[in-house]
Design a protein around this motif. Structure first.
Motif, short mmCIF file in Angstrom:
data_model
loop_
_atom_site.label_atom_id
_atom_site.label_comp_id
_atom_site.label_asym_id
_atom_site.label_seq_id
_atom_site.Cartn_x
_atom_site.Cartn_y
_atom_site.Cartn_z
N TRP A 3 -12.35 4.23 20.32
CA TRP A 3 -12.98 3.40 21.33
C TRP A 3 -12.69 1.94 21.00
O TRP A 3 -12.85 1.53 19.85
CB TRP A 3 -14.49 3.64 21.33
N VAL A 4 -12.29 1.16 22.00
CA VAL A 4 -11.87 -0.22 21.75
C VAL A 4 -12.54 -1.17 22.73
O VAL A 4 -12.53 -0.92 23.94
CB VAL A 4 -10.33 -0.37 21.91
N ARG A 5 -13.09 -2.23 22.21
CA ARG A 5 -13.51 -3.37 23.05
C ARG A 5 -12.76 -4.59 22.55
O ARG A 5 -12.79 -4.90 21.37
CB ARG A 5 -15.01 -3.60 22.96
N GLY A 6 -12.12 -5.31 23.48
CA GLY A 6 -11.30 -6.46 23.10
C GLY A 6 -9.91 -6.30 23.70
O GLY A 6 -9.47 -5.17 23.95
N ALA A 7 -9.23 -7.41 23.93
CA ALA A 7 -8.01 -7.38 24.74
C ALA A 7 -6.77 -6.94 23.99
O ALA A 7 -5.89 -6.28 24.55
CB ALA A 7 -7.78 -8.78 25.32
N ALA A 8 -6.66 -7.27 22.71
CA ALA A 8 -5.38 -7.07 22.00
C ALA A 8 -5.02 -5.58 21.90
O ALA A 8 -5.89 -4.75 21.60
CB ALA A 8 -5.46 -7.67 20.61
N PRO A 9 -3.76 -5.24 22.16
CA PRO A 9 -3.33 -3.85 21.97
C PRO A 9 -3.48 -3.47 20.49
O PRO A 9 -3.13 -4.24 19.60
CB PRO A 9 -1.86 -3.86 22.38
N LEU A 10 -3.98 -2.26 20.26
CA LEU A 10 -4.26 -1.82 18.89
C LEU A 10 -3.03 -1.85 17.99
O LEU A 10 -3.09 -2.25 16.84
CB LEU A 10 -4.80 -0.38 18.89
N ASP A 11 -1.90 -1.37 18.52
CA ASP A 11 -0.71 -1.27 17.66
C ASP A 11 -0.25 -2.65 17.22
O ASP A 11 0.13 -2.85 16.07
CB ASP A 11 0.41 -0.50 18.37
N GLU A 12 -0.33 -3.62 18.14
CA GLU A 12 0.08 -4.98 17.75
C GLU A 12 -0.91 -5.59 16.77
O GLU A 12 -0.53 -6.23 15.79
CB GLU A 12 0.20 -5.87 18.99
N ALA A 13 -2.18 -5.37 17.03
CA ALA A 13 -3.22 -5.95 16.16
C ALA A 13 -3.11 -5.41 14.73
O ALA A 13 -3.22 -6.15 13.76
CB ALA A 13 -4.60 -5.66 16.72
N PHE A 14 -2.89 -4.11 14.61
CA PHE A 14 -2.87 -3.49 13.29
C PHE A 14 -1.48 -3.52 12.65
O PHE A 14 -1.35 -3.26 11.45
CB PHE A 14 -3.36 -2.04 13.37
N GLY A 15 -0.47 -3.83 13.42
CA GLY A 15 0.90 -3.76 12.89
C GLY A 15 1.13 -4.73 11.76
O GLY A 15 1.93 -4.49 10.86
N ARG A 16 0.47 -5.86 11.83
CA ARG A 16 0.62 -6.92 10.83
C ARG A 16 -0.79 -7.33 10.42
O ARG A 16 -1.29 -8.37 10.82
CB ARG A 16 1.38 -8.07 11.50
N SER A 17 -1.42 -6.46 9.65
CA SER A 17 -2.84 -6.67 9.36
C SER A 17 -3.15 -6.43 7.89
O SER A 17 -2.44 -5.68 7.20
CB SER A 17 -3.70 -5.74 10.21
N VAL A 18 -4.20 -7.07 7.43
CA VAL A 18 -4.70 -6.90 6.07
C VAL A 18 -6.21 -6.69 6.15
O VAL A 18 -6.89 -7.35 6.93
CB VAL A 18 -4.40 -8.15 5.20
N ALA A 19 -6.72 -5.75 5.37
CA ALA A 19 -8.16 -5.54 5.29
C ALA A 19 -8.75 -6.45 4.23
O ALA A 19 -8.25 -6.49 3.10
CB ALA A 19 -8.46 -4.09 4.96
N VAL A 20 -9.78 -7.19 4.59
CA VAL A 20 -10.52 -8.03 3.63
C VAL A 20 -11.95 -7.50 3.64
O VAL A 20 -12.66 -7.63 4.63
CB VAL A 20 -10.48 -9.51 4.03
N VAL A 21 -12.34 -6.87 2.55
CA VAL A 21 -13.63 -6.18 2.52
C VAL A 21 -14.39 -6.55 1.24
O VAL A 21 -13.81 -7.11 0.30
CB VAL A 21 -13.44 -4.65 2.58
N GLY A 22 -15.67 -6.19 1.22
CA GLY A 22 -16.42 -6.48 0.01
C GLY A 22 -17.90 -6.34 0.19
O GLY A 22 -18.38 -5.81 1.19
N ALA A 23 -18.61 -6.86 -0.80
CA ALA A 23 -20.05 -6.66 -0.91
C ALA A 23 -20.81 -7.29 0.24
O ALA A 23 -20.45 -8.36 0.73
CB ALA A 23 -20.54 -7.25 -2.23
N ARG A 24 -21.87 -6.59 0.67
CA ARG A 24 -22.82 -7.23 1.58
C ARG A 24 -23.56 -8.34 0.83
O ARG A 24 -23.74 -9.43 1.34
CB ARG A 24 -23.81 -6.20 2.11
#
Lengths: 395, 395
Positions: free
Chosen positions: B127-148
């Motif tokens: 399920w997607v909300r937002g304009a950018a196509p998923l493949d383009e958005a994730f094609g050049r992506s990095v996850a930045v995650v961490g502590a709450r």
């Protein structure tokens, strides 16, 4: 074991130490081939390179006009050491730390060249002030080194590590410099442990002068050691030559803080090439004082350490000094099996749900939910209510 | 490419997403074997495990008494999505990010077991909300995650990384949680870049509610995505299932701060098992919020990163985004060849020495000193004085 022969070898090594800068590979190779006494004859006579012969000739003459007698040089060095309360230790002595011999393996060609990797041969002799036998002091030792321009953070960490290592009976070896070195030495002394400063100058003129009170404590409670004769000045290039002894004498080297350019990193590199543990402490990525540590840690052959236990895991014997896993908080939830935890997540605090509703919400089968729920009730997580279940009040 | 067949497959996947929790390996294997439509027939008919059949039956019935028609479920989900301004993307769609298929390779047996590693199959629909196509958005992506429970330090670093990555055209992917996630999302938005929150609940009820202003900006300028149907609640176990999508969608995962126990570390572990770059940011060893990062960094397969350039060196193409070496201060001394530097160290500031005296003090031959000294004079380091040399006044 002071036979006439070994006494002659001792004297020859001391004389050679007065005539040639430490680490000279040509001289070291010659000594290994023909023995110290014959090597001394050759460097003052013929059969060595022009470079080595000229270097020795300059030292023999010094500012005088007649070349000094090499045996006289050695005897003078011994007399001077005795006046200082120092001793000169050579491989002929029982307390010689044999691991320094590993330095033979450091290839001149293996490194980036320049003075950094030019002079890597083992020491011929070591001047020592302090009571502890060298072999015992270095046998169970770790080098803690780092930036002179240490931050409060680095000083704190070096203190923790120096104290903890000394407390567990490990000798803390460092270079006697301001900053990280000083913090490590002082902490080891505070713990009542042993610490050794490996100097790049004579043991009678430890550098920097601003650390004199530390050096005085090291004389009484620790060790001041150097491969340079008493009186030698702390020339810049000598620190880099000295570093190989810190790396070779210890079981591993920890860099606590280091800027991009740093002597501590050179020590670490030599430890690595010697097969010793190469370790670094991380810090904030916003701190320039940790930038060198982080560069080292981006290599696969530098181990990140955050405390004494992790250092000892690296340098200690297996089963002897293993780091405990970092303790993590246990919550009651965490003791549940995965299925029960999943079911519990679908139980609501204020509203009663049937087992089927809980199964649907949890994404498990009704059978799984019906099996889990009594267990959760027994555990005090869930309360039966009006033919269904709701979350039990905790506490 | 919406043929009748692919539209049927789309509908079947959406129906299956409403009937089974994401990541179910048995269902995924079945879909790959017989296609989504036939798989849907089987799970609502026979020929699957009791566990899967029961699970589906519970979902079909829900709190009602008559099992819902699966196609009706899918159409209902599509209508609900349309009302939200959301779309449902499946592998039949052009914008499906194909790299999610790598999740097939995550073995159930490869991990420590439990819910953490139980549900690792690729998503069936997103399920997607937002304009950018998923493949383009994730094609050049990095996850930045961490502590709450991020510290000021962690928030600062996540902001720097999120901003820098977005500025260079990389999508910042995270989980929309408080702390590190929020800082990374917000920084990417500040840079005018693209950022996507991968949720563990329906895109109509992003969690946590306290981040609503962030989620509203993500709707307008970024992406809110989820493999759960609209309306799904953020159950605890769903976060762990969700994490595999963050790991698989991106080229690498960076953990900025993490305590000993942490969902971010699970994401990192999955990234590693998927062959993506596993990265962590160090911090003070005195900070509990960095303890999980340091534990990860003590593994050889986690790369320490301190800035955006180093992240891009890991995830970028060779020659494309290489990190520059950390600049270090150059001193005039450093530009000298090793021999000259050694000679220079023996030249005194206030006292004149002959070339021979300098050679003796430097531990080089007189010839070497005589060759170096004119060069040092030319360079302005040394001044000739009374037939000898002294240090030139600098500046």
């Amino acid at each position: 074991m002071t036979t006439v022969d070994s006494e002659g070898a001792r004297l020859a090594r001391i004389a050679l130490s007065c005539l040639v800068e430490p680490g000279d590979r040509e001289l070291g190779t010659l000594v290994r081939a023909v023995g110290p006494a014959a090597a001394l004859e050759r460097v003052t006579g013929g059969g060595v390179s022009e470079r080595l012969r000229d270097s020795v000739a300059v030292r023999r003459t010094g500012t005088g006009s007649v070349p000094a007698d090499p045996v006289r040089l050695a005897e003078g060095a011994l007399e001077r050491a005795e006046r200082l309360g120092a001793r000169i230790v050579t491989p002929e002595d029982d307390e010689w730390p044999g691991q320094l011999g590993d330095l033979v393996a450091l290839s001149r060609e293996g490194g980036p060249g320049g003075p950094v990797d030019r002079d890597t041969d083992p020491p011929l002799a070591i001047w020592v002030r302090g009571a502890a036998p060298l072999d015992e002091a270095f046998g169970r030792s770790v080098a803690v080194v780092g930036a002179r321009a240490a931050t409060g953070y680095g000083t704190h960490v070096a203190t923790e590590l120096g104290y903890g290592l000394a407390e567990r009976g490990w000798t803390v070896v460092s270079g006697g410099a301001f900053g990280i070195d000083t913090a490590a030495h002082r902490a080891a002394l505070s713990a009542g442990g042993l610490t050794a400063a490996v100097l790049a100058c004579g043991v009678d003129r430890p550098y920097p002068v601003g650390n004199m009170s530390l050096f005085e404590r090291l004389l009484d409670e620790g060790l001041l050691v150097s491969e340079w004769p008493a009186g030698a000045a702390p020339h810049r290039h000598r620190f880099l030559i000295r570093n190989r002894v810190i790396a070779a004498a210890t079981r591993g080297t920890v860099v606590v803080e280091a800027a991009g350019r740093s002597g501590a990193r050179q020590t670490l590199g030599r430890a690595r090439r010697l097969g010793r543990s190469a370790m670094a402490v991380p810090g904030p990525v916003t701190s320039h004082a940790s930038a060198g540590c982080h560069e080292e840690l981006r290599r696969l052959d530098t181990r990140l350490v955050t405390n004494v236990a992790e250092i000892l895991e690296e340098v200690g014997r297996i089963g002897d000094d293993l780091a405990p896993a970092t303790p993590t908080a246990q919550r009651p939830h965490d003791r549940l099996d995965p299925l029960s935890a999943q079911v519990l997540d679908a139980v609501l605090p204020g509203r009663t749900r049937t087992a089927e509703e809980i199964a649907a919400a949890a994404g498990v089968t009704a059978r799984e939910a019906r099996r889990s729920l009594p267990f959760l009730v027994n555990g005090g997580f869930v309360a039966p209510h009006e033919g269904g279940y709701r979350l039990a009040r905790l506490g």
